[in-house]
Design a protein around this motif. Structure first.
Motif, PDB file in Angstrom:
ATOM      1  N   LEU A 156      83.207  14.392  13.026  1.00  0.00           N
ATOM      2  CA  LEU A 156      82.450  13.457  12.190  1.00  0.00           C
ATOM      3  C   LEU A 156      83.389  12.469  11.511  1.00  0.00           C
ATOM      4  O   LEU A 156      83.027  11.317  11.264  1.00  0.00           O
ATOM      5  N   ALA A 157      84.617  12.913  11.219  1.00  0.00           N
ATOM      6  CA  ALA A 157      85.613  12.005  10.650  1.00  0.00           C
ATOM      7  C   ALA A 157      85.957  10.894  11.639  1.00  0.00           C
ATOM      8  O   ALA A 157      86.131   9.732  11.257  1.00  0.00           O
ATOM      9  N   ASP A 158      86.035  11.239  12.927  1.00  0.00           N
ATOM     10  CA  ASP A 158      86.287  10.225  13.955  1.00  0.00           C
ATOM     11  C   ASP A 158      85.149   9.209  14.007  1.00  0.00           C
ATOM     12  O   ASP A 158      85.381   8.008  14.198  1.00  0.00           O
ATOM     13  N   VAL A 159      83.919   9.698  13.839  1.00  0.00           N
ATOM     14  CA  VAL A 159      82.758   8.810  13.851  1.00  0.00           C
ATOM     15  C   VAL A 159      82.855   7.808  12.696  1.00  0.00           C
ATOM     16  O   VAL A 159      82.620   6.598  12.871  1.00  0.00           O
ATOM     17  N   GLU A 160      83.223   8.303  11.500  1.00  0.00           N
ATOM     18  CA  GLU A 160      83.358   7.416  10.346  1.00  0.00           C
ATOM     19  C   GLU A 160      84.506   6.429  10.543  1.00  0.00           C
ATOM     20  O   GLU A 160      84.432   5.274  10.127  1.00  0.00           O
ATOM     21  N   ARG A 161      85.560   6.887  11.175  1.00  0.00           N
ATOM     22  CA  ARG A 161      86.704   6.017  11.458  1.00  0.00           C
ATOM     23  C   ARG A 161      86.285   4.899  12.420  1.00  0.00           C
ATOM     24  O   ARG A 161      86.649   3.735  12.236  1.00  0.00           O
ATOM     25  N   LEU A 162      85.517   5.249  13.439  1.00  0.00           N
ATOM     26  CA  LEU A 162      85.005   4.253  14.377  1.00  0.00           C
ATOM     27  C   LEU A 162      84.075   3.271  13.678  1.00  0.00           C
ATOM     28  O   LEU A 162      84.136   2.052  13.937  1.00  0.00           O
ATOM     29  N   ARG A 163      83.223   3.768  12.802  1.00  0.00           N
ATOM     30  CA  ARG A 163      82.319   2.886  12.062  1.00  0.00           C
ATOM     31  C   ARG A 163      83.121   1.865  11.245  1.00  0.00           C
ATOM     32  O   ARG A 163      82.791   0.677  11.205  1.00  0.00           O
ATOM     33  N   PHE A 164      84.174   2.334  10.610  1.00  0.00           N
ATOM     34  CA  PHE A 164      85.039   1.451   9.820  1.00  0.00           C
ATOM     35  C   PHE A 164      85.640   0.353  10.702  1.00  0.00           C
ATOM     36  O   PHE A 164      85.617  -0.829  10.354  1.00  0.00           O
ATOM     37  N   ILE A 165      86.175   0.735  11.861  1.00  0.00           N
ATOM     38  CA  ILE A 165      86.790  -0.224  12.779  1.00  0.00           C
ATOM     39  C   ILE A 165      85.772  -1.282  13.216  1.00  0.00           C
ATOM     40  O   ILE A 165      86.039  -2.491  13.195  1.00  0.00           O
ATOM     41  N   LEU A 166      84.584  -0.821  13.606  1.00  0.00           N
ATOM     42  CA  LEU A 166      83.563  -1.725  14.135  1.00  0.00           C
ATOM     43  C   LEU A 166      83.040  -2.683  13.067  1.00  0.00           C
ATOM     44  O   LEU A 166      82.778  -3.851  13.356  1.00  0.00           O
ATOM     45  N   VAL A 167      82.889  -2.190  11.840  1.00  0.00           N
ATOM     46  CA  VAL A 167      82.426  -3.051  10.747  1.00  0.00           C
ATOM     47  C   VAL A 167      83.478  -4.105  10.418  1.00  0.00           C
ATOM     48  O   VAL A 167      83.159  -5.286  10.228  1.00  0.00           O
ATOM     49  N   GLU A 168      84.747  -3.696  10.349  1.00  0.00           N
ATOM     50  CA  GLU A 168      85.817  -4.655  10.053  1.00  0.00           C
ATOM     51  C   GLU A 168      85.888  -5.735  11.132  1.00  0.00           C
ATOM     52  O   GLU A 168      86.109  -6.909  10.833  1.00  0.00           O
ATOM     53  N   GLN A 169      85.685  -5.338  12.380  1.00  0.00           N
ATOM     54  CA  GLN A 169      85.693  -6.300  13.484  1.00  0.00           C
ATOM     55  C   GLN A 169      84.507  -7.250  13.410  1.00  0.00           C
ATOM     56  O   GLN A 169      84.662  -8.462  13.483  1.00  0.00           O
ATOM     57  N   ARG A 170      83.318  -6.680  13.264  1.00  0.00           N
ATOM     58  CA  ARG A 170      82.090  -7.466  13.372  1.00  0.00           C
ATOM     59  C   ARG A 170      81.787  -8.298  12.129  1.00  0.00           C
ATOM     60  O   ARG A 170      81.432  -9.477  12.234  1.00  0.00           O
ATOM     61  N   ASP A 171      81.931  -7.700  10.964  1.00  0.00           N
ATOM     62  CA  ASP A 171      81.482  -8.351   9.741  1.00  0.00           C
ATOM     63  C   ASP A 171      82.578  -9.100   8.999  1.00  0.00           C
ATOM     64  O   ASP A 171      82.291 -10.018   8.241  1.00  0.00           O
ATOM     65  N   ARG A 172      83.841  -8.686   9.220  1.00  0.00           N
ATOM     66  CA  ARG A 172      84.920  -9.297   8.437  1.00  0.00           C
ATOM     67  C   ARG A 172      85.967  -9.992   9.306  1.00  0.00           C
ATOM     68  O   ARG A 172      86.964 -10.482   8.805  1.00  0.00           O
ATOM     69  N   TYR A 173      85.741  -9.987  10.625  1.00  0.00           N
ATOM     70  CA  TYR A 173      86.582 -10.747  11.558  1.00  0.00           C
ATOM     71  C   TYR A 173      88.055 -10.327  11.507  1.00  0.00           C
ATOM     72  O   TYR A 173      88.949 -11.138  11.696  1.00  0.00           O
ATOM     73  N   VAL A 174      88.293  -9.037  11.263  1.00  0.00           N
ATOM     74  CA  VAL A 174      89.667  -8.553  11.166  1.00  0.00           C
ATOM     75  C   VAL A 174      90.159  -8.168  12.561  1.00  0.00           C
ATOM     76  O   VAL A 174      89.488  -7.420  13.274  1.00  0.00           O
ATOM     77  N   PRO A 175      91.340  -8.647  12.988  1.00  0.00           N
ATOM     78  CA  PRO A 175      91.872  -8.292  14.317  1.00  0.00           C
ATOM     79  C   PRO A 175      92.338  -6.836  14.350  1.00  0.00           C
ATOM     80  O   PRO A 175      92.677  -6.251  13.307  1.00  0.00           O
ATOM     81  N   LEU A 176      92.392  -6.264  15.548  1.00  0.00           N
ATOM     82  CA  LEU A 176      92.729  -4.847  15.688  1.00  0.00           C
ATOM     83  C   LEU A 176      94.094  -4.475  15.101  1.00  0.00           C
ATOM     84  O   LEU A 176      94.205  -3.417  14.469  1.00  0.00           O
ATOM     85  N   PRO A 177      95.147  -5.278  15.286  1.00  0.00           N
ATOM     86  CA  PRO A 177      96.426  -4.884  14.679  1.00  0.00           C
ATOM     87  C   PRO A 177      96.335  -4.728  13.164  1.00  0.00           C
ATOM     88  O   PRO A 177      96.948  -3.827  12.584  1.00  0.00           O
ATOM     89  N   GLN A 178      95.558  -5.609  12.517  1.00  0.00           N
ATOM     90  CA  GLN A 178      95.407  -5.506  11.065  1.00  0.00           C
ATOM     91  C   GLN A 178      94.568  -4.291  10.691  1.00  0.00           C
ATOM     92  O   GLN A 178      94.851  -3.609   9.709  1.00  0.00           O
ATOM     93  N   ILE A 179      93.522  -4.004  11.486  1.00  0.00           N
ATOM     94  CA  ILE A 179      92.712  -2.811  11.231  1.00  0.00           C
ATOM     95  C   ILE A 179      93.570  -1.558  11.365  1.00  0.00           C
ATOM     96  O   ILE A 179      93.450  -0.613  10.576  1.00  0.00           O
ATOM     97  N   LYS A 180      94.442  -1.555  12.357  1.00  0.00           N
ATOM     98  CA  LYS A 180      95.336  -0.406  12.557  1.00  0.00           C
ATOM     99  C   LYS A 180      96.211  -0.188  11.327  1.00  0.00           C
ATOM    100  O   LYS A 180      96.425   0.956  10.888  1.00  0.00           O
TER     101      LYS A 180
END
Length: 249
Positions: free
Chosen positions: A71-95
């Motif tokens: 479930l922690a992985d699911v929340e981590r994925l949700r965080f990544i997807l929201v940052e990408q979709r809603d805040r336009y953050v690139p993957l290196p910055q999300i990492k």
């Protein structure tokens, strides 16, 4: 503290964020997409595997090399997807953001993103859907006159059935905000023309991959186009900010 106690403490307090959600690996990759399907209807297993290849998530591997998620992985994925979709953050910055969260250097709140609207007001249709003008008016609070004006200036382009894309919601909201700030809507068409030209370049860059016409190739095209769109967005923001700064001096 004894080595045994150290081991027990590490199990109780997982090293990866989120720390307060179960890290027991019990979910198969298909179950993960089911968990997130309501918020991200186009999420595919291949995208989750792509995030893994980029070091953003680390699912457990069984003896037969099957991925199992918590479930922690699911929340981590949700965080990544929201940052990408809603805040336009690139993957290196999300990492890097996840690294900080893992280390306890910051919390989940990240001020300063491209969020011109208050949290909770960004209602939008699912990606890929088409909406009618009355739906767009209801979602944005814009009048029919506002919407027709954006269509007449070329900011919104209806299809043959008069429907608009899911992105029309943000186009209306940000156009309205800029208009209220005193910018002429007709001048914003230059932004749309630039976006159209860059979109054509991105699509041309991915033409070979698109021609493969396989599920894996399609997912790779989606991922790479999203990354390039994010880079172009951030470049435009940097150039715009620089030019304003220079002209104000």
């Amino acid at each position: 503290m004894t080595p045994t106690a150290n081991k027990a403490w590490s199990v109780e307090f997982p090293s990866t964020w989120p720390h307060d959600v179960s890290h027991e690996p019990t979910l198969k990759i298909g179950e993960v997409t089911t968990h997130l399907r309501h918020e991200f209807p186009f999420l595919a297993a291949s995208k989750i595997r792509y995030f893994e290849s980029q070091g953003l998530i680390e699912p457990h591997r069984t003896a037969s090399n099957q991925r199992l998620f918590s479930l922690a992985d699911v929340e981590r994925l949700r965080f990544i997807l929201v940052e990408q979709r809603d805040r336009y953050v690139p993957l290196p910055q999300i990492k890097d953001m996840l690294r900080q969260l893992d280390a306890g250097e910051t919390n989940q709140e990240h001020p300063g993103r491209m969020r011109a609207l208050p949290t909770g007001t960004e209602a939008r249709p699912s990606p890929g859907t088409r909406i009618q003008k009355d739906e767009l008016a209801a979602l944005t609070g814009a009048s029919y006159q506002d919407i027709e004006q954006l269509i007449s200036t070329g900011m919104l382009i209806p299809d043959a059935r008069g429907r608009l894309t899911a992105q029309a919601v943000d186009i209306v909201r940000f156009s309205k905000m800029l208009s209220e700030a005193g910018l002429d809507l007709r001048s914003l068409r230059q932004v749309r023309n630039s976006a159209h030209a860059h979109a054509a370049n991105v699509v041309a860059r991915l033409a070979t991959e698109r021609a493969r016409n396989t599920p894996v190739a399609k997912e790779r095209v989606v991922n790479e186009s999203a990354e390039m769109a994010t880079m172009l967005t951030n470049l435009y923001r940097a150039l715009l900010t620089e030019n304003i700064d220079v002209q104000l001096r």
